[in-house]
Scaffold this motif. Structure first.
Motif, mmCIF file in Angstrom:
data_model
loop_
_atom_site.group_PDB
_atom_site.id
_atom_site.type_symbol
_atom_site.label_atom_id
_atom_site.label_comp_id
_atom_site.label_asym_id
_atom_site.label_seq_id
_atom_site.Cartn_x
_atom_site.Cartn_y
_atom_site.Cartn_z
ATOM 1 N N HIS A 236 0.934 -1.176 -0.060
ATOM 2 C CA HIS A 236 -0.069 -0.079 0.206
ATOM 3 C C HIS A 236 0.947 1.385 -0.035
ATOM 4 O O HIS A 236 1.802 1.287 0.705
ATOM 5 C CB HIS A 236 -0.888 0.099 1.410
ATOM 6 C CG HIS A 236 -2.408 1.061 1.072
ATOM 7 N ND1 HIS A 236 -3.277 0.519 0.330
ATOM 8 C CD2 HIS A 236 -2.126 2.146 1.286
ATOM 9 C CE1 HIS A 236 -4.311 1.302 0.386
ATOM 10 N NE2 HIS A 236 -3.561 2.584 0.768
ATOM 11 N N VAL A 237 0.427 2.245 -0.626
ATOM 12 C CA VAL A 237 1.363 3.360 -0.834
ATOM 13 C C VAL A 237 0.393 4.654 -0.036
ATOM 14 O O VAL A 237 -0.779 4.859 -0.822
ATOM 15 C CB VAL A 237 1.634 3.738 -1.988
ATOM 16 C CG1 VAL A 237 2.380 5.214 -2.140
ATOM 17 C CG2 VAL A 237 2.585 2.701 -2.689
ATOM 18 N N PHE A 238 0.660 5.367 0.943
ATOM 19 C CA PHE A 238 0.077 6.421 1.353
ATOM 20 C C PHE A 238 0.508 7.703 1.011
ATOM 21 O O PHE A 238 1.990 7.972 1.002
ATOM 22 C CB PHE A 238 0.053 6.303 2.930
ATOM 23 C CG PHE A 238 -0.576 5.107 3.439
ATOM 24 C CD1 PHE A 238 -1.819 4.886 3.753
ATOM 25 C CD2 PHE A 238 0.183 4.064 4.003
ATOM 26 C CE1 PHE A 238 -2.452 3.929 4.325
ATOM 27 C CE2 PHE A 238 -0.424 2.970 4.689
ATOM 28 C CZ PHE A 238 -1.846 2.800 4.552
ATOM 29 N N ARG A 239 -0.080 8.563 0.333
ATOM 30 C CA ARG A 239 0.237 9.916 -0.076
ATOM 31 C C ARG A 239 0.236 10.914 1.284
ATOM 32 O O ARG A 239 -0.163 10.660 2.087
ATOM 33 C CB ARG A 239 -0.963 10.312 -1.216
ATOM 34 C CG ARG A 239 -0.753 9.142 -2.187
ATOM 35 C CD ARG A 239 -1.951 9.363 -3.237
ATOM 36 N NE ARG A 239 -1.905 8.460 -4.185
ATOM 37 C CZ ARG A 239 -2.642 8.673 -5.319
ATOM 38 N NH1 ARG A 239 -3.231 9.755 -5.915
ATOM 39 N NH2 ARG A 239 -2.930 7.652 -6.160
ATOM 40 N N PRO A 240 0.926 11.990 0.822
ATOM 41 C CA PRO A 240 1.020 12.860 1.671
ATOM 42 C C PRO A 240 -0.336 13.445 2.448
ATOM 43 O O PRO A 240 -0.379 13.849 3.512
ATOM 44 C CB PRO A 240 1.653 14.029 1.067
ATOM 45 C CG PRO A 240 2.308 13.458 -0.081
ATOM 46 C CD PRO A 240 1.557 12.441 -0.302
ATOM 47 N N GLU A 241 -1.297 13.184 1.523
ATOM 48 C CA GLU A 241 -2.589 13.812 1.974
ATOM 49 C C GLU A 241 -3.447 12.680 2.918
ATOM 50 O O GLU A 241 -4.419 13.033 3.413
ATOM 51 C CB GLU A 241 -3.587 14.194 1.031
ATOM 52 C CG GLU A 241 -3.878 13.269 -0.175
ATOM 53 C CD GLU A 241 -2.966 13.264 -1.255
ATOM 54 O OE1 GLU A 241 -1.699 13.528 -1.015
ATOM 55 O OE2 GLU A 241 -3.413 12.798 -2.355
#
Ligand SMILES: Nc1ncnc2c1ncn2[C@@H]1O[C@H](COP(=O)(O)OP(=O)(O)OP(=O)(O)O)[C@@H](O)[C@H]1O
Length: 771
Positions: free
Chosen positions: A281-286
């Motif tokens: 999973h990739v979490f974005r800055p937002e």
């Protein structure tokens, strides 16, 4: 009755009505005035005590009182009789009695008033006054009789009302209210039905319990399978936003997120090339903390299912590791949310599972372990070490384990742990960059259905900055692992970002073995130790049994040898005895034969002498002088001399002795080594004697051979044992025939002297022995 009279009476009489209706202990016992109170079928009939000071009453008044008492008794009697009857009848009776009671009450009242009035009228006024004066001086408290009577009347009224109420209640009670035989039968049926239902319910509940357990284990298995399919090491990437300073400095982001490519990100390198990375999973800055935990929580649930779980954050300093793991009071991180979730789920499962949560917090800095909860427990600093526990788990003996009951407590503990972490350094940020912070949550679970116990750990780790850490060893353990790789979007951090992403990609490629469900290891370890001890004891026992068996075998062999030796000794002794006997017999017989022969010889000699003398006499005549009688000398064993005519050789006749010769003969088809078939003990052939002899080897004789005698063996010995081969097979005592040539000769051929024979002896060696 005028007022004065009444006043006088009021002074002279003490008429007290006491209501006992509130007294639950009251029963049918009548008091001094005979007013009974009754307790029947839960209907409390109030008891009325009418206490009248009789000293102020004349005989008539006294009679009146008696009447009152009697009437009261009657009322009691009615009630009592009513109680004795069936309730239905009683109900009817009660209704009838109601009127009677009312009448009686009125009658009592009237009678009292009437009697009092009469009494007052007939009483001497002056006397009454005197008494009144006396009374006033004696008892100022006495109530006026009218008030008393009124009060009594009120009581009677209230009693009536109560009675009416009770009657209504009784009316309401129908026969159906009481258990008859049908009711009892119905009750019995109901109770048996209830019993059946209970049993059925029990069976069903057991079945359901079993099904539930099966479903639970199936759910856990499937859940675990899902987690495993996702990978026991899962890697999430989280990119923090550019902070204010970076934005102010005009820094740009090197990280691109393609919305079409979920869970992927691209890094724009310094040469404008793009590097793509893919994670679970990739979490974005937002993405906020909640979004992060939504993805994290499934793995957390596994802890309550009894699996070990490790969640750790890795990345460059300032990329948000602490932010992700600990968070802030406004944005709480994984640690707090995880514990919150654990409490929530354990509460949900509280009907089927008992859960206890313990929290430990430690810091690894400069390869030293520091207990971050030690300040709370007022314990001196201990040297902590990581040790390999049972089943290969990593344990830190002596680490404080704080029992936690709720999220508030957890938050306080986390805060105090963070404070303790900061105390060690003047620069908290510097320290946090260099040290690893580990939060360990221990979950002790016990199934309330089958008693199965689990003890699992959840490790929540905030690692030191990746640039400070030389190497991270991710080991092939048995827990589910989740790694957060934290990156910065800032261009200046590109190198470190690439390093972190490359490392995380490698970690993602690690094939982790399936996680094992963790039983409570303390028990398991204990059982394992016991099993090992039992195994060891078994081995020792087997060894001992083996040695006992071998000793028994050796003993048996020795006993066997001993027995055979004893047997041989016995045989030899028998043989020796028999041989001695035989020899003695032989010698005796030989001697007897010689003696007989010598006797015969003497006789013959005497005859011959006589013949010779007659012959001499004849020869004395000239015509007979041509023949010279020879001289014979013969020596017998008995010492008698037989003189033979010269030049014949003189021979001493002695019984020849012959020693028995023991030979060893092999058994036919026997492999037993004997002196004959054993080269070491092969007998030498005695050519002179034409017999076999051997060199005596006592040891070999004992061990291998059987002793046999030749012809000279005794018949008894032969008959006793077939070792004595060559003996007459049918020899019986007394039928034995000697084989010694001398003896045979002596037996067969009696020595008969003959001069003709003497002639033949001249040229040869003379002997009396037969050739
Ligand atoms: N996803 C995010 N959203 C908002 N702020 C963030 C995020 N990640 C990090 N930050 C902020 O960045 C700063 C640095 O984060 P943090 O201290 O967690 O980094 P770190 O990797 O733990 O650093 P160190 O290795 O020095 O401990 C903090 O002020 C934090 O609030």
């Amino acid at each position: 009755m005028d007022d004065q009279t009444l006043e006088t009476l009021s002074h002279n009489c003490n008429y007290i009505v006491t209501d006992h209706s509130d007294d639950p202990s009251s029963n049918c016992e009548a008091d001094s005035c005979g007013a009974p109170s009754l307790l029947y079928n839960s209907v409390l009939v109030p008891k009325i005590d009418v206490n009248i000071d009789t000293k102020f009453l004349d005989s008539t008044s006294y009679q009146t009182l008696e009447t009152v008492t009697r009437v009261t008794e009657q009322i009691g009697g009615y009630i009592a009789s009513m109680a004795e009857r069936d309730v239905l009848d009683g109900n009817q009776e009660m209704c009838n009695n109601e009127e009677q009671i009312e009448d009686l009450g009125n009658k009592v009242q009237d009678t009292i008033l009437e009697q009092i009035g009469e009494n007052t009228a007939s009483t001497d006024e002056s006397d009454v006054l005197d008494r009144n004066q006396e009374m006033c001086s004696d008892d100022e408290q006495t109530l006026p009789i009218l008030e008393k009577v009124e009060e009594l009347g009120n009581k009677v009224q209230s009693l009536k009302k109560e009675h009416a109420v009770l009657c209504n209640e009784v009316k309401g009670i129908t026969s159906d209210s009481f258990p008859g035989s049908e009711v009892f039968r119905a009750l019995e049926n109901l109770s048996s039905e209830h019993e059946n239902l209970k049993n059925k319910y029990h069976e069903e509940s057991e079945l359901l319990k079993k099904k539930y357990l099966e479903e639970c284990s199936e759910r856990k298995r499937l859940y675990n399978e899902v987690i495993e399919l996702k990978g026991n090491i899962r890697v999430f990437c989280r990119c923090r936003p550019l902070n204010q300073d970076e934005i102010a400095n005009g820094s740009s982001s090197v990280v691109d997120f393609d919305s079409s490519q979920e869970n992927e990100l691209q890094i724009t390198c310094s040469d404008s090339s793009k590097k793509q990375f893919k994670f679970d999973h990739v979490f974005r800055p937002e993405d906020n903390q909640e979004a992060v935990f939504v993805q994290t929580s499934p793995i957390v649930t596994s802890v309550l299912d009894g699996y070990n779980v490790c969640i750790f954050a890795y990345g460059q300093t300032g990329t948000g590791k602490t932010f992700t793991m600990e968070g802030t009071p406004e944005n709480r991180g994984v640690n707090y949310r995880t514990l919150e979730d654990l409490f929530r789920i354990s509460n949900e499962r509280s009907s089927v599972m008992k859960c206890e949560l313990f929290v430990s917090m430690l810091e690894v800095y400069n390869e030293k372990i520091r207990d971050l909860l030690i300040e709370n427990s007022n314990q001196p600093a201990k040297k902590l070490e990581i040790k390999q526990g049972a089943e290969g788990t990593q344990e830190v003996p002596g680490l404080v384990e704080a029992r936690v009951y709720g999220t508030n407590e957890v938050w306080e503990l986390l805060k105090s742990g963070s404070r303790a972490r900061a105390v060690g350094s003047t620069n908290a940020n510097e320290l946090s960059s260099r040290s690893h912070c580990l939060l360990r949550v221990t979950v002790k679970g016990e199934s309330l259905i089958n008693g199965q116990r689990t003890r699992s750990h959840l490790w929540l780790v905030d690692l030191a900055g990746s640039e400070r850490v030389g190497r991270i060893e991710v080991e092939g353990g048995d827990c589910k692992t989740l790694m957060f790789v934290q990156i910065s979007p800032n261009t200046t951090d590109l190198g470190e970002t690439l390093c972190s992403l490359n490392f995380a990609s490698r970690v993602r490629g690690i094939e982790h073995g399936p996680a094992r469900k963790q039983a409570d290891l303390t028990d398991l370890f204990k059982y394992k130790q016991m099993a090992e001890k039992a195994k060891h004891d078994d081995k020792e026992m087997k060894k001992l049994q083996d040695s006992i068996q071998s000793l028994q075998l050796r003993l048996a062999a020795r006993e066997h040898i001993c027995r055979s030796l004893q047997e041989k000794v016995r045989d030899l002794e028998n043989q020796l005895a028999e041989e001695r006997k035989t020899r003695l017999k032989q010698e005796t017989r030989a001697l007897a034969a010689v003696s007989v022969q010598s006797h015969q010889a003497q006789k013959a000699i005497a005859e011959k002498k006589a013949t010779i003398s007659s012959f001499k006499n004849e020869a004395a005549s000239p015509k007979n002088h041509q023949f010279l009688a020879p001289t014979i000398s013969f020596t017998a064993s008995q010492g008698q001399d037989f003189r033979l005519p010269p030049p014949a050789t003189t021979q001493v006749l002695q019984p020849k002795r012959r020693a028995s010769i023991a030979t060893f003969r092999p058994e036919p088809n026997s492999n037993v080594p004997t002196p004959l078939n054993n080269s070491n003990a092969r007998p030498r052939t005695d050519r002179v004697l034409g017999r076999q002899s051997f060199v005596w080897d006592p040891q070999r004789v004992w061990r291998t051979s059987r002793v046999e005698t030749t012809v000279e063996a005794t018949p008894t010995a032969a008959s006793r044992s077939r070792k004595f081969m060559g003996s007459p097979p049918t020899a019986q005592p007394g039928s034995w025939k000697p084989k010694h040539p001398t003896v045979i000769a002596l037996q067969r051929k009696p020595l008969i002297w003959s001069p003709l024979k003497l002639r033949g002896m001249k040229s040869s060696r003379r002997s009396l022995l037969p050739s």
